[in-house]
Write an enzyme that holds these catalytic residues in place. Structure first.
Site, PDB file in Angstrom:
ATOM      1  N   HIS A 471       8.024  -4.552  -0.790  1.00 43.00           N
ATOM      2  CA  HIS A 471       9.323  -4.798  -0.150  1.00 43.00           C
ATOM      3  C   HIS A 471       9.790  -3.553   0.613  1.00 43.00           C
ATOM      4  CE1 HIS A 471      13.483  -6.538   0.010  1.00 43.00           C
ATOM      5  NE2 HIS A 471      13.797  -5.258   0.091  1.00 43.00           N
ATOM      6  N   GLU A 472       9.808  -2.423  -0.069  1.00 40.71           N
ATOM      7  CA  GLU A 472      10.293  -1.196   0.577  1.00 40.71           C
ATOM      8  C   GLU A 472       9.348  -0.746   1.697  1.00 40.71           C
ATOM      9  OE1 GLU A 472      13.215  -0.456   0.096  1.00 40.71           O
ATOM     10  OE2 GLU A 472      13.538  -1.587  -1.752  1.00 40.71           O
ATOM     11  N   HIS A 475      10.338  -2.420   4.937  1.00 36.75           N
ATOM     12  CA  HIS A 475      11.388  -1.663   5.633  1.00 36.75           C
ATOM     13  C   HIS A 475      10.782  -0.460   6.359  1.00 36.75           C
ATOM     14  CE1 HIS A 475      14.909  -3.738   4.211  1.00 36.75           C
ATOM     15  NE2 HIS A 475      14.673  -3.488   2.939  1.00 36.75           N
TER      16      HIS A 475
END
Length: 692
Positions: A471-472, A475
């Site tokens: 997820h990170e 980003h």
């Protein structure tokens, strides 16, 4: 006098050289330079302003201030000390005052309007045009049209909000570290996995105590709540965690955020009304994809209706299972414990059991391989880089086609004292052309709070933690793959708040793919990937209690949106009144009457998600729909990957994300893929606010 390392703008920060005494000087100098440049260009070029003679100079000064404050706020989050916290908080009013001054400085506002209406505007690049339009919009949202007295009031509100939000975050951090559970009787650790026991032993040794010490940091708290057989101890930990920063619990009143929350909501409402908005929720949407509060509330309530039937079935199944194991009445501190036991029985699957298959180094290597196959990039570790902690790693990103470096990434994965909980990505440097002609490459921070290696062993991750890392990294790719050179719309800058989670939610999908798990997993002893039966169990268990999880997130989002939408000065925040109304509407799990969840909800009271927490679900719909195209064409289809990179990742905030999404997908977004991906069955007919 030694040169202040924060005033070196030429490259990567010298983290280890930065001391608290450097901060205020650097921030003050950078702010003063911004003011000087804005005043100079507004006077000198007011008759004939251009991008080069005005905006580019302001961008250069802004970038220097951004470099200083990015490092300071980052260190305050990952290496928090009383000295750094004090000077960080001392600088917040200075930054707020400058931000308000800059947002209300009419001579520069007039220059931007003049450029926008000039013949030359059409010859600027689209990112330049978007940056100017965004700046004009932000001027209006900063009170440029307000009378002087109201402008002064706006400045005071923004400054006070900045202080309060920092205080809120500090209280949560202090409350998290302000409780430990010290156990000397090893019998009480029954059920806990060896990794959790090792971590507790290590923590006790660090504190020079006998036995074992458990903390409220996630790597300690979550395994404890999931596996500890001692129900009373689970209750003790649960109560401590869920009453942090409040008037109840083991540290009652010590770091109570209740008055801070009330003042934050009051000031946000005043800010919105000053700017002509009906509520802070309306103000929040002024820069988002969603058009009206009704759209957001309808979106969340419809998702809740869609999930409630299955959510009630899931909690009933859990209650019946717990009862069969001797638990007559399921309590909140029993949820994780019995859920894990039920999942293990149902799927022969345990998160802890899979840890040996996900050593940190193998997971990172596999995650980078996904990016390589999708976007044609390679990440290589760079050694000898100055970092803020010995466990931080730095990676450089290279474009395979030309072999050129396009950015860098700092990765800080382990929980430790003085570090904020949770996981996040942030910007260190923005891609842009500097005045000296050098292309400044983007640099990102990727932060998690996993268990640190004990006794020099490699850190072993749960699959949940693998998903968090993906997820990170999503980003991070949004920041590093940008092709935009205008800092205001480069990377993650200028992206509407409810679109910013699209790359991260999308990237999570790869942590669940059979093909990926074959090269992502490797048993720490046998070096073999996840066996077929464990892989099948993992995938089968993917949507275990998915409706309960969906409803929990909707609860957070509805609560956040409603307290900002419905604020009434005469009645106050009504924080727990609204929370209880939301719970009655969407919650299906047992509740703890003294829970003080809002008191530590940093996302909305200190983290930028105010009236925007809905964006997680909003972006999940887009992400699932985007990934469904890869499922159709092949999860590593290079052509689709290139299209996703160009239309979603590389364009930063320079273009309309909804238009780009529609171009990528060939149609308006649909919720069908999201509902299917979430395993929600027997769905009701759904009026899609994201679609036509």
């Amino acid at each position: 006098m030694t040169q202040n390392p924060l005033l070196d703008y030429s490259g990567m920060p010298e983290f280890s050289a930065i001391k608290p005494e450097h901060v205020k000087e650097a921030v003050t100098i950078a702010i003063n330079k911004c003011i000087q440049v804005i005043e100079e260009v507004s006077s000198k070029y007011k008759e004939d302003p251009t991008w080069d003679n005005t905006i580019a100079q302001v961008e250069e000064a802004d970038d220097r201030l951004s470099k200083v404050w990015s490092v300071v706020s980052h260190l305050n989050s990952v290496n928090n000390t009383p000295e750094l916290r004090a000077v960080h908080d001392e600088c917040l009013p200075l930054l707020s005052e400058f931000s308000s001054w800059a947002g209300q400085y009419k001579p520069y506002f007039e220059i931007l309007k003049k450029i926008e209406t000039s013949d030359a505007f059409g010859r600027l690049s689209l990112p330049q045009q978007k940056a100017i339009k965004n700046s004009l919009r932000d001027f209006k949202l900063s009170g440029i049209d307000l009378p002087p007295d109201d402008q002064k009031k706006y400045t005071q509100i923004v400054s006070r909000l900045s202080e309060l939000q920092s205080k809120f975050s500090n209280n949560v951090l202090d409350a998290t570290h302000g409780f430990t559970l010290h156990i000397t009787d090893k019998e009480k650790l029954k059920g806990l996995p060896e990794g959790a026991i090792k971590l507790a032993l290590s923590e006790a040794q660090n504190q020079k105590k006998e036995g074992y010490v458990f903390t409220l940091e996630m790597p300690s708290y979550l395994p404890f709540m999931t596996y500890c057989e001692d129900r009373q101890l689970r209750e003790q930990m649960y109560v401590a965690y869920n009453t942090r920063s409040s008037d109840v619990g083991p540290n009652a009143g010590k770091w109570d955020n209740a008055p801070i929350m009330e003042e934050i909501l009051k000031l946000r409402d005043e800010e919105a009304k000053l700017l002509g908005f009906k509520s802070y929720a309306h103000l929040s949407l002024a820069t988002n994809m969603a058009d009206t509060p009704e759209t957001v509330v309808s979106f969340l309530e419809d998702l809740a209706k869609k999930s409630l039937k299955q959510g009630k079935k899931e909690i009933q199944a859990l209650q019946e299972y717990a009862k069969s194991k001797g638990c007559d009445q399921l309590q909140p501190w029993d949820l994780a414990y019995y859920s894990e036991k039920l999942r293990q029985e149902k799927y022969a699957f345990s998160e802890e059991e899979l840890r040996p298959y996900f050593p940190e180094n193998k997971v990172i290597e596999g995650m980078f391989e996904c990016a390589h196959r999708l976007y044609g990039i390679s990440l290589k570790q760079r050694y000898g880089v100055d970092v803020w902690n010995e466990n931080v790693k730095c990676f450089d990103v290279y474009e395979d086609k030309f072999g050129s470096r396009i950015g860098s990434l700092f990765m800080d994965l382990y929980a430790r004292p003085g570090k904020n909980g949770g996981a996040w990505m942030d910007e260190c440097l923005t891609r842009r052309y500097r005045f000296d002609g050098v292309l400044q490459l983007p640099v990102a921070y990727l932060i998690c709070n996993f268990s640190r290696p004990v006794n020099s062993d490699v850190s072993l991750l749960t699959h949940d933690e693998v998903v968090t890392l993906f997820h990170e990294f999503g980003h991070t790719l949004n920041q590093l793959l940008t092709k935009i050179d205008i800092s205001d719309v480069s990377g993650i800058n200028g992206v509407p708040w409810d679109a910013v989670e699209l790359p991260s939610q999308f990237n999570e999908n790869y942590a669940w793919q059979n093909e990926v798990l074959q090269f992502l997993s490797s048993n720490v002893k046998t070096h073999k990937p996840l066996p077929k039966e464990k892989l099948e169990a993992l995938l089968a268990a993917k949507n275990f209690q998915s409706a309960m999880a969906m409803l929990r997130q909707i609860e957070f989002a509805l609560f956040d949106f409603r307290i900002h939408l419905e604020y009434d000065k005469a009645k106050g925040g009504r924080i727990f009144e609204i929370l209880n109304e939301v719970k009655k509407e969407v919650a299906v799990t047992p509740q703890f009457k003294d829970a003080r969840f809002p008191n530590n909800f940093t996302h909305i009271f200190a983290g930028g998600y105010a009236a925007g927490y809905y964006s997680y679900k909003w972006a999940e719909v887009l992400a699932a729909d985007a990934f469904s195209l890869f499922e159709e064409k092949g999860i590593f289809n290079r052509e689709v990957g290139k299209s996703f990179e160009e239309l979603i990742l590389a364009c930063g905030g320079a273009s309309d994300p909804m238009k780009n999404f529609e171009e990528f997908r060939g149609r308006k977004p649909s919720v069908d893929a999201f509902i299917q991906q979430s395993g929600i069955e027997n769905s009701l007919m759904y009026q899609d606010p994201l679609g036509s």
